[in-house]
Write a protein that holds these residues in place. Structure first.
Motif, PDB file in Angstrom:
ATOM      1  N   TYR A  63      -2.776  -1.160  -4.936  1.00 61.27           N
ATOM      2  CA  TYR A  63      -1.598  -1.013  -4.080  1.00 61.27           C
ATOM      3  C   TYR A  63      -0.412  -1.778  -4.668  1.00 61.27           C
ATOM      4  O   TYR A  63       0.727  -1.293  -4.681  1.00 61.27           O
ATOM      5  CB  TYR A  63      -1.902  -1.512  -2.673  1.00 61.27           C
ATOM      6  CG  TYR A  63      -0.678  -1.533  -1.780  1.00 61.27           C
ATOM      7  CD1 TYR A  63      -0.168  -0.348  -1.250  1.00 61.27           C
ATOM      8  CD2 TYR A  63      -0.005  -2.730  -1.506  1.00 61.27           C
ATOM      9  CE1 TYR A  63       0.965  -0.355  -0.458  1.00 61.27           C
ATOM     10  CE2 TYR A  63       1.132  -2.745  -0.716  1.00 61.27           C
ATOM     11  CZ  TYR A  63       1.618  -1.557  -0.188  1.00 61.27           C
ATOM     12  OH  TYR A  63       2.738  -1.560   0.584  1.00 61.27           O
ATOM     13  N   ALA A  64      -0.684  -2.978  -5.177  1.00 58.64           N
ATOM     14  CA  ALA A  64       0.390  -3.788  -5.744  1.00 58.64           C
ATOM     15  C   ALA A  64       1.032  -3.093  -6.943  1.00 58.64           C
ATOM     16  O   ALA A  64       2.265  -3.023  -7.066  1.00 58.64           O
ATOM     17  CB  ALA A  64      -0.154  -5.154  -6.151  1.00 58.64           C
ATOM     18  N   LEU A  65       0.192  -2.567  -7.847  1.00 54.84           N
ATOM     19  CA  LEU A  65       0.731  -1.893  -9.024  1.00 54.84           C
ATOM     20  C   LEU A  65       1.485  -0.616  -8.640  1.00 54.84           C
ATOM     21  O   LEU A  65       2.505  -0.274  -9.253  1.00 54.84           O
ATOM     22  CB  LEU A  65      -0.396  -1.560 -10.003  1.00 54.84           C
ATOM     23  CG  LEU A  65      -1.031  -2.767 -10.708  1.00 54.84           C
ATOM     24  CD1 LEU A  65      -2.188  -2.314 -11.575  1.00 54.84           C
ATOM     25  CD2 LEU A  65      -0.007  -3.510 -11.551  1.00 54.84           C
ATOM     26  N   TRP A  66       0.988   0.112  -7.680  1.00 56.17           N
ATOM     27  CA  TRP A  66       1.692   1.313  -7.223  1.00 56.17           C
ATOM     28  C   TRP A  66       3.062   0.955  -6.662  1.00 56.17           C
ATOM     29  O   TRP A  66       4.045   1.640  -6.905  1.00 56.17           O
ATOM     30  CB  TRP A  66       0.855   2.031  -6.150  1.00 56.17           C
ATOM     31  CG  TRP A  66       1.590   3.197  -5.544  1.00 56.17           C
ATOM     32  CD1 TRP A  66       1.658   4.450  -6.035  1.00 56.17           C
ATOM     33  CD2 TRP A  66       2.369   3.173  -4.336  1.00 56.17           C
ATOM     34  NE1 TRP A  66       2.442   5.238  -5.215  1.00 56.17           N
ATOM     35  CE2 TRP A  66       2.898   4.484  -4.164  1.00 56.17           C
ATOM     36  CE3 TRP A  66       2.671   2.198  -3.389  1.00 56.17           C
ATOM     37  CZ2 TRP A  66       3.703   4.819  -3.080  1.00 56.17           C
ATOM     38  CZ3 TRP A  66       3.489   2.538  -2.315  1.00 56.17           C
ATOM     39  CH2 TRP A  66       3.990   3.837  -2.164  1.00 56.17           C
ATOM     40  N   LEU A  67       3.106  -0.169  -5.930  1.00 56.49           N
ATOM     41  CA  LEU A  67       4.341  -0.578  -5.282  1.00 56.49           C
ATOM     42  C   LEU A  67       5.416  -0.918  -6.318  1.00 56.49           C
ATOM     43  O   LEU A  67       6.574  -0.512  -6.190  1.00 56.49           O
ATOM     44  CB  LEU A  67       4.078  -1.784  -4.375  1.00 56.49           C
ATOM     45  CG  LEU A  67       5.157  -2.108  -3.335  1.00 56.49           C
ATOM     46  CD1 LEU A  67       5.263  -0.986  -2.318  1.00 56.49           C
ATOM     47  CD2 LEU A  67       4.836  -3.431  -2.638  1.00 56.49           C
ATOM     48  N   VAL A  68       5.044  -1.660  -7.363  1.00 52.25           N
ATOM     49  CA  VAL A  68       6.049  -2.085  -8.346  1.00 52.25           C
ATOM     50  C   VAL A  68       6.410  -0.962  -9.319  1.00 52.25           C
ATOM     51  O   VAL A  68       7.361  -1.103 -10.094  1.00 52.25           O
ATOM     52  CB  VAL A  68       5.566  -3.321  -9.144  1.00 52.25           C
ATOM     53  CG1 VAL A  68       5.363  -4.492  -8.214  1.00 52.25           C
ATOM     54  CG2 VAL A  68       4.306  -3.007  -9.931  1.00 52.25           C
ATOM     55  N   SER A  69       5.646   0.123  -9.298  1.00 50.80           N
ATOM     56  CA  SER A  69       5.980   1.239 -10.187  1.00 50.80           C
ATOM     57  C   SER A  69       7.016   2.171  -9.559  1.00 50.80           C
ATOM     58  O   SER A  69       7.462   3.118 -10.202  1.00 50.80           O
ATOM     59  CB  SER A  69       4.723   2.043 -10.547  1.00 50.80           C
ATOM     60  OG  SER A  69       4.188   2.685  -9.399  1.00 50.80           O
ATOM     61  N   ARG A  70       7.386   1.934  -8.307  1.00 48.09           N
ATOM     62  CA  ARG A  70       8.419   2.758  -7.660  1.00 48.09           C
ATOM     63  C   ARG A  70       9.782   2.454  -8.285  1.00 48.09           C
ATOM     64  O   ARG A  70       9.992   1.393  -8.869  1.00 48.09           O
ATOM     65  CB  ARG A  70       8.495   2.482  -6.152  1.00 48.09           C
ATOM     66  CG  ARG A  70       7.219   2.697  -5.339  1.00 48.09           C
ATOM     67  CD  ARG A  70       6.694   4.120  -5.445  1.00 48.09           C
ATOM     68  NE  ARG A  70       5.767   4.273  -6.573  1.00 48.09           N
ATOM     69  CZ  ARG A  70       5.373   5.441  -7.041  1.00 48.09           C
ATOM     70  NH1 ARG A  70       5.854   6.566  -6.535  1.00 48.09           N
ATOM     71  NH2 ARG A  70       4.526   5.510  -8.045  1.00 48.09           N
ATOM     72  N   GLU A  71      10.702   3.409  -8.138  1.00 48.53           N
ATOM     73  CA  GLU A  71      12.039   3.228  -8.704  1.00 48.53           C
ATOM     74  C   GLU A  71      12.793   2.094  -8.032  1.00 48.53           C
ATOM     75  O   GLU A  71      13.595   1.410  -8.664  1.00 48.53           O
ATOM     76  CB  GLU A  71      12.838   4.529  -8.572  1.00 48.53           C
ATOM     77  CG  GLU A  71      12.307   5.668  -9.438  1.00 48.53           C
ATOM     78  CD  GLU A  71      13.199   6.887  -9.372  1.00 48.53           C
ATOM     79  OE1 GLU A  71      14.238   6.826  -8.684  1.00 48.53           O
ATOM     80  OE2 GLU A  71      12.854   7.904 -10.001  1.00 48.53           O
ATOM     81  N   GLU A  72      12.547   1.882  -6.744  1.00 49.81           N
ATOM     82  CA  GLU A  72      13.235   0.820  -6.020  1.00 49.81           C
ATOM     83  C   GLU A  72      12.232  -0.026  -5.260  1.00 49.81           C
ATOM     84  O   GLU A  72      11.148   0.450  -4.877  1.00 49.81           O
ATOM     85  CB  GLU A  72      14.257   1.412  -5.033  1.00 49.81           C
ATOM     86  CG  GLU A  72      15.388   2.185  -5.702  1.00 49.81           C
ATOM     87  CD  GLU A  72      16.377   2.738  -4.693  1.00 49.81           C
ATOM     88  OE1 GLU A  72      16.099   2.607  -3.475  1.00 49.81           O
ATOM     89  OE2 GLU A  72      17.407   3.294  -5.118  1.00 49.81           O
ATOM     90  N   ARG A 128      10.340  -3.520   1.942  1.00 48.61           N
ATOM     91  CA  ARG A 128       9.105  -3.051   1.328  1.00 48.61           C
ATOM     92  C   ARG A 128       8.402  -4.181   0.586  1.00 48.61           C
ATOM     93  O   ARG A 128       7.177  -4.260   0.561  1.00 48.61           O
ATOM     94  CB  ARG A 128       9.416  -1.903   0.354  1.00 48.61           C
ATOM     95  CG  ARG A 128       8.167  -1.262  -0.262  1.00 48.61           C
ATOM     96  CD  ARG A 128       8.524  -0.235  -1.307  1.00 48.61           C
ATOM     97  NE  ARG A 128       9.271   0.876  -0.732  1.00 48.61           N
ATOM     98  CZ  ARG A 128       9.831   1.842  -1.464  1.00 48.61           C
ATOM     99  NH1 ARG A 128       9.744   1.791  -2.788  1.00 48.61           N
ATOM    100  NH2 ARG A 128      10.482   2.830  -0.866  1.00 48.61           N
ATOM    101  N   LEU A 129       9.187  -5.086  -0.019  1.00 42.93           N
ATOM    102  CA  LEU A 129       8.606  -6.233  -0.710  1.00 42.93           C
ATOM    103  C   LEU A 129       7.827  -7.109   0.262  1.00 42.93           C
ATOM    104  O   LEU A 129       6.700  -7.546  -0.026  1.00 42.93           O
ATOM    105  CB  LEU A 129       9.707  -7.041  -1.403  1.00 42.93           C
ATOM    106  CG  LEU A 129       9.273  -8.353  -2.068  1.00 42.93           C
ATOM    107  CD1 LEU A 129       8.311  -8.085  -3.211  1.00 42.93           C
ATOM    108  CD2 LEU A 129      10.500  -9.118  -2.588  1.00 42.93           C
ATOM    109  N   LEU A 130       8.412  -7.373   1.446  1.00 43.74           N
ATOM    110  CA  LEU A 130       7.741  -8.229   2.429  1.00 43.74           C
ATOM    111  C   LEU A 130       6.484  -7.570   2.968  1.00 43.74           C
ATOM    112  O   LEU A 130       5.424  -8.210   3.087  1.00 43.74           O
ATOM    113  CB  LEU A 130       8.708  -8.547   3.569  1.00 43.74           C
ATOM    114  CG  LEU A 130       9.922  -9.421   3.193  1.00 43.74           C
ATOM    115  CD1 LEU A 130      10.850  -9.586   4.391  1.00 43.74           C
ATOM    116  CD2 LEU A 130       9.453 -10.781   2.682  1.00 43.74           C
TER     117      LEU A 130
END
Length: 685
Positions: A92-101, A106-108
């Protein structure tokens, strides 16, 4: 309470595993971002596995470093479940940081989910010990461990997102970030361990029920961890190298594209904008002028005397002259001005002006810079220029109109004496339109059989036996009448039609000579003039052979005439062409001799049989004059080189007598015989 102790070496190992896992996670984030489709999904799966195994391994290495005064063991299923939790949260963490924004909200949310996942993995791993009675957790330390997990997750997500784009640019930052993230991960673990209380008399249920022993777990953790992290790291490094090579190749291709684009938009010799780029700039200037924000002028420059430089000194000297002229012109321009080279010796300047007088001032400066002497191989070369000026609005509203009108104004400047400038006037267009119309009609002249040949006789001096005839083309236009060669031949050369016209002349002259033979009229030889374009064309040999073969003419009865300037344009190339022609058996004649720049070194090597003295030396020929001295020198040179010498343009009895006295071999001119139709020649000879 049972008190435990730590193996500090294993504590250090657990930190290193956490740091390496963090580094791999940061690298994986960059790999996922740089990939697309299936490749990105595989990087996500691999990255989640590597990061999850790293966090899970760090936890159990930390557990192995913790020693209680009782036997310890772990439930295998619960242990594996904790591993799944670690892998899932990592994915989930890697998917999250691979987004364009990655906005703050969303970070929290991601930090809470990832932190909760890490905490769940930790406390699930603790539960795998199956302590009896259960582990008592200190609320304060327990909450602090979860806060640390969430804070560490937020930092990890932000760092991974910020550093994901360029590995090489952020290498040192990623190493430092991985070390910091490693501290955060083990901080959560050991804070959670500090929260754990083991009551006196506690026993490890997993040890009683045959759980996984610490030794076996150590082997499993060590082997799987270093295998997966090592494989992930090696794969990432190899992929990074591949991407670096791909990036270099992409940069090379981009640079090549830029160079190709530059070449497509700029002149190869002067590096000035070419016609394509000029038209684009002109379109922009028109759009700007239509908005009322500017006014501009187009200045068309053509060099005067450039052809003579090419003929006398060769094309290399001409190119160097053009290059220096371009530099001189460019040196006085503003940044917003556009100077372009259209080809040959034609330049166009696009400038913004306030009033027409500004364009006139610029034209004067252009003429001054063109007139500067240029040194080429120790020789001072001088040319001048003619400039035509067209103003947007007054002299045209489209690029085509402005170019045509500036060109017409330039020709008007040439007609007025050259080395000057002219503003466009509507009356100038008439001549341009007539020229374009003539070019169109010239294209159809061959198809409509409008060309004819007349033949001018050449006699052995003083006026004896007929030596041969020279074929001269005429254009009998249905409405224009007889168009002189001086009018249409330059247009034919300019448009490239001269090659087809020359082919027709060559074939027709050979045909006519054989026709005279069949009629019983013996004409010894026919001479055909070759233009410079014909002489340099790759198909010349084939066309000569075709004309001879098609008409059954002996090569010795055909003379090919080329001008001195054409022969000396590129002496080595000319020599090779003439040698191949001479090998066919045809005679070679050097026409207009004395007007060019011949090197005696090359002249003596030319397989020429004849020199033709230019009519300019014959026109004012008188005994003891300069022309008589030049003619005498040419005749002497011909004798030395074993060439016959023909004088053309003989129009008077006195010229005939003097040329014979000087030793001229053959004579040709109106006094002896005007160009005539084939029937007239047949009647006479």
């Amino acid at each position: 309470m049972l008190s435990g102790s730590y193996n500090h070496f294993l504590v250090l190992i657990s930190y290193l595993v956490a740091a390496v896992a963090s580094f791999v996670a940061l690298d994986m984030a960059g790999r996922i971002t740089a990939s697309q489709g299936r490749a990105a999904r595989w990087w996500l799966v691999g990255g989640a596995s590597a990061m999850g195994f790293g966090i899970w391994s760090m936890h159990f290495i930390g557990m192995l470093a913790f020693k209680l005064p009782i036997p310890q063991s772990y439930n295998l299923l619960i242990t594996l479940y904790s591993l799944l939790v670690a892998v899932g949260s990592s994915g989930y963490a890697l998917w999250l940081v691979s987004r364009e924004e990655l906005p703050r909200k969303r970070l929290l949310v991601g930090a809470v989910i990832l932190g909760a996942g890490i905490a769940t993995m930790h406390y699930t791993g603790m539960a795998a010990m199956e302590m009896e009675p259960g582990i008592d957790y200190d609320p304060l330390w327990f909450v602090l461990s979860i806060v640390i997990a969430i804070a560490a997750s937020a930092a990890a997500l932000w760092i991974a997102y910020a550093l994901r784009s360029d590995f090489s640019a952020f290498r040192h930052f990623r190493i430092a970030a991985a070390l910091v993230m490693g501290v955060a991960v083990i901080g959560m673990h050991y804070t959670g361990m500090a929260a754990a209380r083991f009551p006196l008399g506690s026993v490890c249920g997993a040890a009683l029920h045959g759980g996984v022993s610490p030794q076996w777990l150590a082997s499993l953790v060590g082997t799987s961890t270093f295998a997966i992290l090592g494989l992930a790291l090696v794969t990432a490094v190899l992929d990074r190298r591949l991407q670096e090579r791909t990036q270099k190749l992409s940069q090379s291709l981009q640079q090549a594209n830029l160079e190709l684009t530059h070449m497509a938009l700029h002149d190869n010799l002067t590096k000035l904008p070419n016609r394509v780029l000029l038209e684009d700039r002109l379109g922009q200037a028109i759009s700007k002028a239509l908005r009322g924000s500017s006014k501009f002028a187009l200045l068309f420059l053509d060099l005067d005397g450039f052809k003579a430089v090419n003929d006398v000194y060769g094309h290399q000297a001409g190119d160097r002259l053009l290059l220096q002229v371009a530099r001189n012109l460019k040196s006085g321009l503003r940044q917003e001005d556009t100077l372009a080279r259209l080809g040959g010796d034609e330049f166009v300047l696009l400038i913004e002006i306030g009033e027409p007088a500004d364009a006139a001032a610029i034209a004067e400066k252009m003429l001054e810079r063109v007139g500067l002497a240029v040194m080429v191989d120790g020789t001072e070369l001088n040319v001048s220029g003619s400039v035509g000026i067209a103003i947007f609005g007054e002299d045209g509203h489209t690029a085509r109109e402005l170019m045509a009108n500036a060109d017409a104004a330039m020709y008007s400047a040439k007609e007025q004496g050259r080395n000057g400038y002219c503003f466009f006037e509507p009356s100038m267009n008439k001549g341009m339109h007539e020229q374009l119309a003539m070019i169109q009609e010239l294209r159809k002249a061959l198809e409509l059989d409008q060309f004819v040949l007349e033949y001018q006789p050449k006699f052995i001096a003083p006026a004896g036996q007929l030596q041969g005839v020279e074929a001269l083309i005429r254009w009998r236009h249905p409405t224009r009448g007889l168009v002189p060669p001086g009018t249409f031949i330059p247009l034919a050369e300019k448009t490239g039609l001269i090659l087809e016209i020359g082919r027709w002349v060559l074939n027709e002259a050979c045909r006519q000579l054989m026709a005279w033979d069949s009629e019983g009229h013996h004409i010894p030889n026919v001479a055909v003039n070759l233009s410079a374009a014909q002489f340099r064309s790759p198909g010349l040999m084939g066309k000569v052979k075709e004309a001879l073969s098609k008409n059954g003419l002996s090569p010795t009865r055909l003379t090919l005439e080329i001008t001195e300037s054409t022969a000396m344009h590129d002496p080595e190339v000319s020599l090779a062409i003439l040698q191949r022609l001479a090998a066919l058996g045809v005679r070679i004649s050097i026409d207009d001799f004395g007007t060019g720049y011949s090197s005696l070194l090359y002249l003596k090597r030319l397989p020429a049989a004849e020199l033709k003295i230019d009519r300019g030396f014959v026109k004012d020929l008188v005994p003891g004059g300069e022309d008589a001295a030049i003619v005498s020198a040419i005749i002497a040179l011909g004798r030395i080189l074993n060439m016959s010498v023909v004088a053309e343009g003989v129009e008077t009895q006195s010229q005939q007598a003097l040329l014979t006295e000087l030793g001229c071999t053959s004579l040709q001119g109106y006094h002896l015989g005007r160009p005539a139709a084939p029937d007239s020649i047949a009647e006479r000879f």
